[in-house]
Design a protein around this motif. Sequence first.
Motif, short mmCIF file in Angstrom:
data_model
loop_
_atom_site.label_atom_id
_atom_site.label_comp_id
_atom_site.label_asym_id
_atom_site.label_seq_id
_atom_site.Cartn_x
_atom_site.Cartn_y
_atom_site.Cartn_z
N ALA A 231 22.47 24.62 -26.13
CA ALA A 231 23.08 23.25 -26.32
C ALA A 231 22.28 22.01 -25.58
O ALA A 231 21.90 21.28 -26.26
CB ALA A 231 24.39 22.92 -26.54
N CYS A 232 21.67 22.67 -24.27
CA CYS A 232 21.47 21.34 -23.64
C CYS A 232 19.75 21.00 -23.85
O CYS A 232 19.17 20.17 -23.93
CB CYS A 232 21.22 21.24 -22.34
N PHE A 233 19.21 22.85 -24.39
CA PHE A 233 17.63 22.27 -24.77
C PHE A 233 17.44 21.91 -26.02
O PHE A 233 16.47 21.20 -26.35
CB PHE A 233 16.89 24.27 -24.59
N VAL B 159 19.11 18.65 -15.03
CA VAL B 159 17.70 18.18 -15.68
C VAL B 159 17.76 17.55 -16.65
O VAL B 159 17.24 16.83 -17.61
CB VAL B 159 16.35 19.26 -14.92
N LEU B 160 18.36 18.81 -17.34
CA LEU B 160 18.29 19.12 -19.54
C LEU B 160 18.47 18.12 -19.42
O LEU B 160 18.61 17.04 -20.86
CB LEU B 160 18.65 20.71 -20.24
N VAL B 161 19.95 17.67 -19.30
CA VAL B 161 21.22 16.69 -20.04
C VAL B 161 20.05 15.47 -19.68
O VAL B 161 20.42 14.59 -20.57
CB VAL B 161 22.67 16.54 -19.37
N ALA B 162 20.17 15.25 -18.25
CA ALA B 162 19.07 13.86 -18.20
C ALA B 162 18.26 13.74 -18.83
O ALA B 162 17.61 12.83 -19.43
CB ALA B 162 18.42 14.01 -16.68
N MET B 163 17.38 15.04 -19.26
CA MET B 163 15.98 14.52 -20.34
C MET B 163 16.55 14.34 -22.02
O MET B 163 16.43 13.44 -22.13
CB MET B 163 15.31 15.77 -20.37
N ALA B 164 17.66 14.75 -22.58
CA ALA B 164 18.10 14.57 -23.25
C ALA B 164 19.21 13.56 -23.83
O ALA B 164 18.92 12.52 -24.74
CB ALA B 164 19.69 15.50 -23.57
#
Length: 384
Positions: free
Chosen positions: A274-276, A360-365
């Motif tokens: 989901a994050c990715f 990190v993935l949530v921040a990128m998203a």
Amino acid sequence: MAAVAWAELLRFLRDKSNIFFVFVFPMLLVFVLGSTFGGGGTQGGVQVVGESGALRDAVVAQLESQDLSVRVADEDEALEQVSRGRAAAGLILADGAEDAYARGDRIELEVVPAAGAAGMAMRQQVATAVETLQLDRAELDALTQRGIEAPAAESALDAAKERVTPPGVTVRDVDDVAQAFSGVGQFEVGATSQLLLFVFLTSLAGSATLIQARREGVIARSLSAPVRSGQVLMGQATGRFAIAMFQGLYIMVATALIFDVDWGDPLLAVLILACFGAVAAGAAMLLGSLVDNEAAASGIGVGLGLVLAGLGGGMAPLEIFSDTLRRVAHITPHAWAYDAFADIQRHDGGLIDILPQLGVLVAMAAVVLAAGTWSLRRSVERSL
């Protein structure tokens, strides 16, 4: 939002060109990668098959004393685990072996090693363990034949072993790559890499439908309806997210059923996906709003998706990268998702272990979704 997202997912599923590239091609690549490169790094211990009794308990104890991972299983399961590379060897105790062991008769054991040099090495370790057990039994028989009661003979042998330090060999594995892939199934690394590759690639390639919606005035007409503009824009983002999740969940379920891939904790695996997928959805929105030509968007999406996947572990495991290249790889969301999947698949990691990667993935998203939404709002105002 849900209606817009559902419409986008239906458009994606009704595109006949996706039948091969979304459903068939990922499975073909997982099979090819697993068959070609997946046999060398998968050694998951010994599967012991046999009826419960003194012999099986003694064999298991002896194998565990050599620091081997031992699991009791039925014959079909053991052979399947060995054939799939999840176990290094299977040790089968024939019917009647327990009675023969109790009588002191000769016993034959069957060892089924996995393919490759590691399987043969494990076969030798199993043989050594059985020979040690046989020697212990011979020592006990020698004492009992001279008139010593069995309990007293066992106590004497145990006392003697405590007073004598046996010779030993210490093997230290300094190969970081071998340690990283210890216990990994034949198809698991390939399945993870293809998941990251196709989720991002499918999302970026699907940005062409966003351009079509802009060109045909679908988004503009939606904005003229009695709904807020934020709902329409978030519906588009949710639609891209739904496409990414559909692609990822399909690969997870299909590889688990066809190739017996272990994704670790299923809830954590879906959370990583989901994050990715949110990052992929934001990237698709950004590309679809910045580019005004469908063919150009598809070309850029495929090219960018392949480059990011190659750099971030979607085509080759990060463990074989140099230290410098591995640090560079973490500018991509693929590398962070790869690390998270590796933790839950190979090292039984939990939520706490993968929190840094998820963060990190949530921040990128958040960044790409905000940029994509803002860019889409502006793109609707200009003509194509």
